[in-house]
Design a protein around this motif. Structure first.
Motif, short mmCIF file in Angstrom:
data_model
loop_
_atom_site.label_atom_id
_atom_site.label_comp_id
_atom_site.label_asym_id
_atom_site.label_seq_id
_atom_site.Cartn_x
_atom_site.Cartn_y
_atom_site.Cartn_z
N LEU A 6 2.93 4.47 2.55
CA LEU A 6 2.27 4.14 1.46
C LEU A 6 1.95 2.51 1.69
N GLY A 7 0.81 2.06 1.32
CA GLY A 7 0.40 0.71 1.46
C GLY A 7 1.04 -0.02 0.28
N MET A 8 2.12 -0.75 0.55
CA MET A 8 2.56 -1.65 -0.63
C MET A 8 2.38 -3.13 -0.29
N SER A 9 1.52 -3.67 -1.35
CA SER A 9 1.27 -4.85 -1.33
C SER A 9 2.33 -5.75 -2.15
N GLY A 10 2.93 -5.25 -2.95
CA GLY A 10 4.00 -6.07 -3.64
C GLY A 10 3.56 -6.16 -4.97
N GLY A 11 2.25 -5.49 -5.57
CA GLY A 11 2.00 -5.57 -6.79
C GLY A 11 2.39 -4.38 -7.60
N VAL A 12 2.22 -4.20 -8.88
CA VAL A 12 2.69 -3.46 -9.69
C VAL A 12 2.09 -1.94 -9.54
N ASP A 13 0.74 -1.85 -8.93
CA ASP A 13 0.31 -0.57 -8.84
C ASP A 13 0.73 0.21 -7.54
N SER A 14 1.03 -0.49 -6.66
CA SER A 14 1.47 0.11 -5.36
C SER A 14 3.05 0.40 -5.63
N ALA A 15 3.59 -0.25 -6.36
CA ALA A 15 5.01 -0.17 -6.79
C ALA A 15 5.22 1.26 -7.53
N VAL A 16 4.52 1.24 -8.53
CA VAL A 16 4.47 2.60 -9.45
C VAL A 16 4.26 3.78 -8.39
N ALA A 17 3.15 3.49 -7.58
CA ALA A 17 2.93 4.71 -6.78
C ALA A 17 3.98 5.25 -5.81
N ALA A 18 4.55 4.37 -5.48
CA ALA A 18 5.85 4.69 -4.55
C ALA A 18 6.84 5.37 -5.22
N ALA A 19 7.03 4.73 -6.74
CA ALA A 19 8.19 5.64 -7.15
C ALA A 19 7.63 6.71 -7.59
N ARG A 20 6.65 7.09 -8.01
CA ARG A 20 6.00 8.48 -8.19
C ARG A 20 6.33 9.42 -7.25
N LEU A 21 5.70 8.88 -5.99
CA LEU A 21 5.83 9.81 -4.96
C LEU A 21 7.45 10.18 -4.69
N VAL A 22 8.41 9.28 -4.72
CA VAL A 22 9.67 9.48 -4.42
C VAL A 22 10.14 10.56 -5.51
N ASP A 23 9.72 10.33 -6.75
CA ASP A 23 9.98 11.50 -7.87
C ASP A 23 9.53 12.83 -7.32
N ARG A 24 8.37 12.76 -6.57
CA ARG A 24 7.83 14.16 -6.46
C ARG A 24 8.58 14.93 -4.97
N GLY A 25 9.55 14.03 -4.53
CA GLY A 25 10.32 14.57 -3.68
C GLY A 25 9.63 14.49 -1.98
N HIS A 26 8.69 13.27 -2.01
CA HIS A 26 8.16 13.16 -0.64
C HIS A 26 9.06 12.07 0.20
N ASP A 27 9.03 12.11 1.45
CA ASP A 27 9.63 10.98 2.22
C ASP A 27 8.69 9.97 2.56
N VAL A 28 8.94 9.20 1.71
CA VAL A 28 7.91 7.83 1.50
C VAL A 28 8.34 6.69 2.43
N VAL A 29 7.47 6.23 3.27
CA VAL A 29 7.66 5.11 4.11
C VAL A 29 6.57 3.88 3.67
N PRO A 30 7.20 2.71 3.05
CA PRO A 30 6.34 1.73 2.54
C PRO A 30 5.75 0.93 3.63
N VAL A 31 4.58 0.58 3.61
CA VAL A 31 3.97 -0.37 4.84
C VAL A 31 3.43 -1.51 4.13
N HIS A 32 3.80 -2.65 4.50
CA HIS A 32 3.17 -3.95 4.09
C HIS A 32 2.43 -4.66 5.07
#
Length: 343
Positions: A6-32
């Motif tokens: 997940l492209g994580m910028s530090g903004g609200v949109d990418s933060a919520v996107a990361a949280a939703r992917l975690v809730d769905r059970g994905h193995d999430v790796v943020p990339v800044h």
């Protein structure tokens, strides 16, 4: 096991996107991705706080040299030619998504961002669709994505409104984003800094008949359609053309901006249209789409005619075509006389 990078910028949109992917059970790796020397609003620190909060590993990539070479330098050069570039489109095509693909080396890995856009996959063909929130829809800046990449993409915010995302961020992260303003300027260059870099050789401002009406401080400081900051008597005046070769800015009245036919180069298609087909076209990120007819298309260019009313287009911007909610593709608007040579 495959991962979602997940492209994580530090903004609200990418933060919520990361949280939703975690809730769905994905193995999430943020990339800044570090793109410039400035850390606007403490974005990097927020990324680290978010990763600790979500208990996710963080990958950081320093792409400042690539970003300067592929985005900043061409952006300034395009302005100096008298055109109006859209660096977000180029950045998504040449920097952000390629860098995420590079990290997601396994072909089963997925890529995600906090963009407001939707993906549809099916027997009728994969497609890039507008977001549910039309006010935040970002399909315009993603039209140059490779269609073959669509099955690997996830856009968790495409079915949500911005209001819903902000409310969710408050529930999940408390006051973390309270002092973070929505970006309304270039992410890499303030308006003042851009003007300082583009200030160059002064020259004349003339009307459409060639009469001298003022002076400019460098053609790179002006863009077609501009009204504010001209400082001319007898207005309102609008920039209707920038003559880079002659070093002058041409002004006229508002009606002088509008054209019926638009020519575009460097086409990128999700589905290549045919002459005679009618679509919706959008010539800037925040404009309402209008009906157009495809007049000509080949591998290097295409041209359309507005069917309902002329539009104030600017060379350097992208013209993006839609079939309903689905992105067909688009190209970079050029001057009419240049476009005719490709038709």
């Amino acid at each position: 096991m495959s991962s979602v990078f997940l492209g994580m910028s530090g903004g609200v949109d990418s933060a919520v996107a990361a949280a939703r992917l975690v809730d769905r059970g994905h193995d999430v790796v943020p990339v800044h991705i570090l793109l410039s020397d400035s850390d606007a609003g403490g974005a990097r620190e927020r990324v680290h706080r978010l990763c600790r909060h979500l208990r996710l590993p963080l990958v950081e990539r320093d792409l400042r040299d690539l970003f300067r070479r592929e985005i900043v330098d061409p952006f300034l050069a395009t302005y100096r030619k008298g055109e109006t570039p859209n660096p977000c489109i180029r950045c998504n095509e040449r920097v952000k998504f390629p860098s995420l693909l590079d990290v997601a080396s396994d072909r089963d890995d997925r890529i995600a961002t906090g963009h407001y856009v939707r993906i549809v996959l099916g027997e009728e063909g994969d497609g890039l669709l507008r977001a549910v929130d039309r006010g935040k829809d970002q399909s315009y800046v993603l039209y140059r994505l490779d269609p073959a990449l669509l099955p690997r993409l996830i856009f968790p915010l495409g079915m949500s409104t911005k209001t819903e995302v902000l409310e969710e961020a408050r529930r999940r992260f408390g006051d973390l984003f309270d002092d973070v303003a929505e970006s309304n300027d270039l992410c890499f260059l303030s308006s003042a800094r851009r003007k300082a870099l583009l200030r160059s050789i002064p020259g004349p401002i003339v009307d459409r008949e060639g009469r001298h009406v003022g002076r400019h401080d460098g053609i790179g400081l002006y863009t077609v359609g501009q009204r504010k900051g001209l400082g001319l008597a007898g207005g309102p005046w609008y920039v209707v053309e920038i003559d880079a070769e002659g070093g002058c800015v041409v002004v006229g009245r508002k009606e002088d901006l509008f054209v019926r036919s638009v020519y575009a180069l460097f086409p990128s298609w999700h589905r290549r249209p045919a002459p005679g087909e009618i679509f919706q076209a959008q010539h800037r990120y925040r404009t309402e789409p209008c009906r157009v007819r495809m007049d000509h298309v080949d591998d290097r260019s295409f041209s359309v005619t507005y069917l309902d009313r002329p539009q104030p287009v600017a060379p350097g911007q992208s013209l993006v075509l839609y079939d309903g909610e689905r992105v067909l593709g688009g190209g970079v608007i050029t001057k009419q006389e240049e476009g005719k040579t490709g038709a």
